[in-house]
Design a protein around this motif. Structure first.
Motif, PDB file in Angstrom:
ATOM      1  N   ASN A 190     -14.843 -20.254  19.762  1.00 20.68           N
ATOM      2  CA  ASN A 190     -13.992 -21.453  19.684  1.00 20.68           C
ATOM      3  C   ASN A 190     -14.813 -22.750  19.637  1.00 20.68           C
ATOM      4  O   ASN A 190     -14.495 -23.721  20.316  1.00 20.68           O
ATOM      5  N   GLY A 191     -15.916 -22.714  18.875  1.00 22.14           N
ATOM      6  CA  GLY A 191     -16.756 -23.905  18.726  1.00 22.14           C
ATOM      7  C   GLY A 191     -17.739 -24.132  19.851  1.00 22.14           C
ATOM      8  O   GLY A 191     -18.471 -25.124  19.847  1.00 22.14           O
ATOM      9  N   VAL A 192     -17.785 -23.239  20.819  1.00 20.24           N
ATOM     10  CA  VAL A 192     -18.701 -23.366  21.963  1.00 20.24           C
ATOM     11  C   VAL A 192     -19.775 -22.293  21.823  1.00 20.24           C
ATOM     12  O   VAL A 192     -19.462 -21.100  21.724  1.00 20.24           O
ATOM     13  N   HIS A 193     -21.046 -22.712  21.827  1.00 18.68           N
ATOM     14  CA  HIS A 193     -22.155 -21.760  21.697  1.00 18.68           C
ATOM     15  C   HIS A 193     -22.533 -21.245  23.086  1.00 18.68           C
ATOM     16  O   HIS A 193     -23.152 -21.959  23.881  1.00 18.68           O
ATOM     17  N   VAL A 194     -22.169 -20.001  23.362  1.00 18.61           N
ATOM     18  CA  VAL A 194     -22.435 -19.386  24.658  1.00 18.61           C
ATOM     19  C   VAL A 194     -23.643 -18.467  24.503  1.00 18.61           C
ATOM     20  O   VAL A 194     -23.612 -17.520  23.723  1.00 18.61           O
ATOM     21  N   VAL A 228     -16.715 -29.778  32.740  1.00 17.37           N
ATOM     22  CA  VAL A 228     -17.645 -29.982  31.626  1.00 17.37           C
ATOM     23  C   VAL A 228     -18.579 -28.778  31.555  1.00 17.37           C
ATOM     24  O   VAL A 228     -19.221 -28.409  32.542  1.00 17.37           O
ATOM     25  N   PHE A 229     -18.632 -28.177  30.376  1.00 20.01           N
ATOM     26  CA  PHE A 229     -19.527 -27.039  30.134  1.00 20.01           C
ATOM     27  C   PHE A 229     -20.486 -27.431  29.021  1.00 20.01           C
ATOM     28  O   PHE A 229     -20.066 -27.766  27.920  1.00 20.01           O
ATOM     29  N   ARG A 230     -21.779 -27.393  29.310  1.00 20.18           N
ATOM     30  CA  ARG A 230     -22.800 -27.708  28.305  1.00 20.18           C
ATOM     31  C   ARG A 230     -23.236 -26.393  27.661  1.00 20.18           C
ATOM     32  O   ARG A 230     -23.712 -25.487  28.321  1.00 20.18           O
ATOM     33  N   ASP A 231     -23.085 -26.292  26.339  1.00 18.98           N
ATOM     34  CA  ASP A 231     -23.328 -25.025  25.642  1.00 18.98           C
ATOM     35  C   ASP A 231     -24.781 -24.880  25.185  1.00 18.98           C
ATOM     36  O   ASP A 231     -25.637 -25.725  25.471  1.00 18.98           O
ATOM     37  N   GLY A 232     -25.036 -23.818  24.460  1.00 15.92           N
ATOM     38  CA  GLY A 232     -26.385 -23.495  23.995  1.00 15.92           C
ATOM     39  C   GLY A 232     -26.946 -24.485  22.997  1.00 15.92           C
ATOM     40  O   GLY A 232     -28.155 -24.496  22.750  1.00 15.92           O
ATOM     41  N   TRP A 233     -26.102 -25.294  22.393  1.00  9.42           N
ATOM     42  CA  TRP A 233     -26.562 -26.354  21.491  1.00  9.42           C
ATOM     43  C   TRP A 233     -26.713 -27.676  22.228  1.00  9.42           C
ATOM     44  O   TRP A 233     -26.897 -28.719  21.629  1.00  9.42           O
ATOM     45  N   ILE A 241     -24.370 -29.272  23.829  1.00 15.25           N
ATOM     46  CA  ILE A 241     -23.183 -30.086  23.601  1.00 15.25           C
ATOM     47  C   ILE A 241     -22.242 -29.904  24.781  1.00 15.25           C
ATOM     48  O   ILE A 241     -21.984 -28.775  25.208  1.00 15.25           O
ATOM     49  N   ASP A 242     -21.745 -31.005  25.308  1.00 14.37           N
ATOM     50  CA  ASP A 242     -20.787 -30.948  26.414  1.00 14.37           C
ATOM     51  C   ASP A 242     -19.389 -30.699  25.875  1.00 14.37           C
ATOM     52  O   ASP A 242     -18.956 -31.331  24.903  1.00 14.37           O
ATOM     53  N   HIS A 243     -18.670 -29.790  26.533  1.00 16.35           N
ATOM     54  CA  HIS A 243     -17.284 -29.480  26.185  1.00 16.35           C
ATOM     55  C   HIS A 243     -16.437 -29.670  27.437  1.00 16.35           C
ATOM     56  O   HIS A 243     -16.771 -29.154  28.508  1.00 16.35           O
ATOM     57  N   GLU A 244     -15.346 -30.418  27.296  1.00 13.68           N
ATOM     58  CA  GLU A 244     -14.414 -30.607  28.400  1.00 13.68           C
ATOM     59  C   GLU A 244     -13.346 -29.530  28.285  1.00 13.68           C
ATOM     60  O   GLU A 244     -12.555 -29.515  27.340  1.00 13.68           O
TER      61      GLU A 244
END
Length: 192
Positions: free
Chosen positions: A103-107, A136-141, A143-146
């Motif tokens: 879903n656009g989040v690099h895990v 806030v989750f910061r992914d493998g790229w 990038i912060d995701h709320e």
């Protein structure tokens, strides 16, 4: 000076010897005209009897490609070692660390512990009726995701399913005898 090698049953080198370091195999005596008048074994030579004489270029080929060249009885040839379960484990680990976009989040594999802890906190929030607190989750790229608690739970679940699928793929490969040489082909693994 001559070089020698001792090889295993697959032609892989076990040891190398050189007459300038380990002694000449033969003691030769010459007359004044350069003719051999005596040829005897050298008792001080430590080169094993089963060592095979090889050219310097063959020795270079063997030492410059350890594990990927072998002696076939008369020359050096390419050799591909059989794939082992350790190779499959390394490929699985590489894929775990590379991760998956969900879903656009690099895990990535490095995110797993953090994501598991966030999922536990999200589950507690959801059970308390809170489905809107943002984490806030910061992914493998980087990038912060709320993400809301349900989004965290979904991300964790899909990530866990991917990790389980990677393990299942590795176990299926390791059950094959022999393990195929294309074990690292994407078609043998779940899509990232």
């Amino acid at each position: 000076m001559s070089k020698f090698g001792v090889f295993d049953e697959n032609g892989l080198p076990l040891a190398f010897f050189s007459e300038d370091l380990h002694g000449c195999r033969r003691l030769l005596t010459y007359d004044d005209q350069g003719n051999i008048i005596s040829d005897q074994p050298n008792p001080d030579c430590i080169i094993p009897e089963d060592a095979v004489e090889i050219r310097d270029s063959q020795w270079q080929e063997l030492i410059n490609h350890p594990g990927y060249r072998r002696w076939n009885g008369s020359s050096v040839e390419p050799y591909l070692p059989p794939v082992s379960s350790l190779d499959v484990n390394a490929e699985r680990q590489r894929r775990l660390l590379a991760g998956k976009v969900i879903n656009g989040v690099h895990v990535t594999g490095d995110d797993a512990r953090n994501l598991t802890n966030l999922a536990l906190a999200s589950q507690m929030r959801i059970s308390a009726g809170d489905t809107s607190t943002i984490t806030v989750f910061r992914d493998g790229w980087n990038i912060d995701h709320e993400l809301s608690p349900p989004q965290i739970m979904s991300l964790w679940q899909q990530s866990s399913e991917y990790v389980s699928a990677l393990y299942a793929a590795s176990w299926a490969l390791k059950a094959l005898d022999p393990i195929p040489s294309d074990f690292d082909d994407d078609r043998r693994w779940p899509k990232a």
